[in-house]
Scaffold this motif. Structure first.
Motif, PDB file in Angstrom:
ATOM      1  N   SER A 119       1.904   8.160  -8.768  1.00 27.49           N
ATOM      2  CA  SER A 119       2.518   6.893  -8.387  1.00 27.49           C
ATOM      3  C   SER A 119       1.567   6.134  -7.466  1.00 27.49           C
ATOM      4  O   SER A 119       0.673   6.715  -6.868  1.00 27.49           O
ATOM      5  CB  SER A 119       3.858   7.110  -7.689  1.00 27.49           C
ATOM      6  OG  SER A 119       3.675   7.810  -6.470  1.00 27.49           O
ATOM      7  N   SER A 164       5.136  -1.296  -3.618  1.00 32.83           N
ATOM      8  CA  SER A 164       5.537  -0.839  -4.942  1.00 32.83           C
ATOM      9  C   SER A 164       6.766  -1.589  -5.445  1.00 32.83           C
ATOM     10  O   SER A 164       6.958  -1.746  -6.653  1.00 32.83           O
ATOM     11  CB  SER A 164       5.814   0.669  -4.927  1.00 32.83           C
ATOM     12  OG  SER A 164       6.807   0.969  -3.961  1.00 32.83           O
ATOM     13  N   ASN A 176       3.075  -2.635 -12.652  1.00 33.63           N
ATOM     14  CA  ASN A 176       3.193  -1.188 -12.416  1.00 33.63           C
ATOM     15  C   ASN A 176       3.009  -0.381 -13.703  1.00 33.63           C
ATOM     16  O   ASN A 176       2.508   0.744 -13.658  1.00 33.63           O
ATOM     17  CB  ASN A 176       4.529  -0.871 -11.769  1.00 33.63           C
ATOM     18  CG  ASN A 176       4.621  -1.388 -10.347  1.00 33.63           C
ATOM     19  OD1 ASN A 176       3.623  -1.486  -9.636  1.00 33.63           O
ATOM     20  ND2 ASN A 176       5.821  -1.750  -9.918  1.00 33.63           N
ATOM     21  N   ASN A 190       1.699   3.394  -4.283  1.00 25.89           N
ATOM     22  CA  ASN A 190       2.526   2.736  -3.271  1.00 25.89           C
ATOM     23  C   ASN A 190       1.924   1.364  -2.955  1.00 25.89           C
ATOM     24  O   ASN A 190       1.732   0.564  -3.857  1.00 25.89           O
ATOM     25  CB  ASN A 190       2.675   3.642  -2.064  1.00 25.89           C
ATOM     26  CG  ASN A 190       3.453   4.903  -2.417  1.00 25.89           C
ATOM     27  OD1 ASN A 190       4.388   4.867  -3.217  1.00 25.89           O
ATOM     28  ND2 ASN A 190       3.063   6.021  -1.831  1.00 25.89           N
TER      29      ASN A 190
END
Length: 121
Positions: free
Chosen positions: A30, A53, A73, A32
């Motif tokens: 992921s 995010s 994203n 941030n």
């Protein structure tokens, strides 16, 4: 191995626009916060803009109202739309991302190699 690759820099006249991109790839679980920084010749690197995010943004006063930071994203890509460019916006622009790698649950900060933006008067 995580990599950040910027693109979109170039030479533009004052008042013009450029759009920078920063693509993140490699072992990513992921991402941030993502930021843009810049460094003018003979000066220290300075922060330009941040996007979380969740899409919250913040800008340096010097670019507020002229630059727009955004991210995709799904593509792990960061953007910076730069409008009404001024000669003082000249510099190398770097992206920075806080990335969690798979299986670590730890966040590390990664930098791109930079892309040159030159604004002529």
């Amino acid at each position: 191995q995580v990599q950040l690759v910027e693109s979109g820099g170039g030479l533009v006249q004052a008042g013009g626009s450029l759009r920078l991109s920063c693509a993140a790839s490699g072992g990513i679980y992921s991402i941030n916060d993502m930021d843009w920084y810049r460094q003018a010749p003979g000066k220290q690197r300075e922060w330009v803009a941040l996007i979380s995010s969740g899409g919250s943004t913040n800008y340096a006063d010097s670019v507020k109202g002229r630059f727009i930071i955004s991210r995709d994203n799904a593509k792990n890509t960061l953007y910076l739309q730069m409008n009404s460019l001024k000669p003082e916006d000249t510099g190398v622009y770097y992206c920075n991302a806080d990335i969690v790698r798979p299986g670590t649950f730890l966040q590390d900060s990664y930098w791109g190699q930079g892309t040159q933006v030159t604004v002529s008067s």
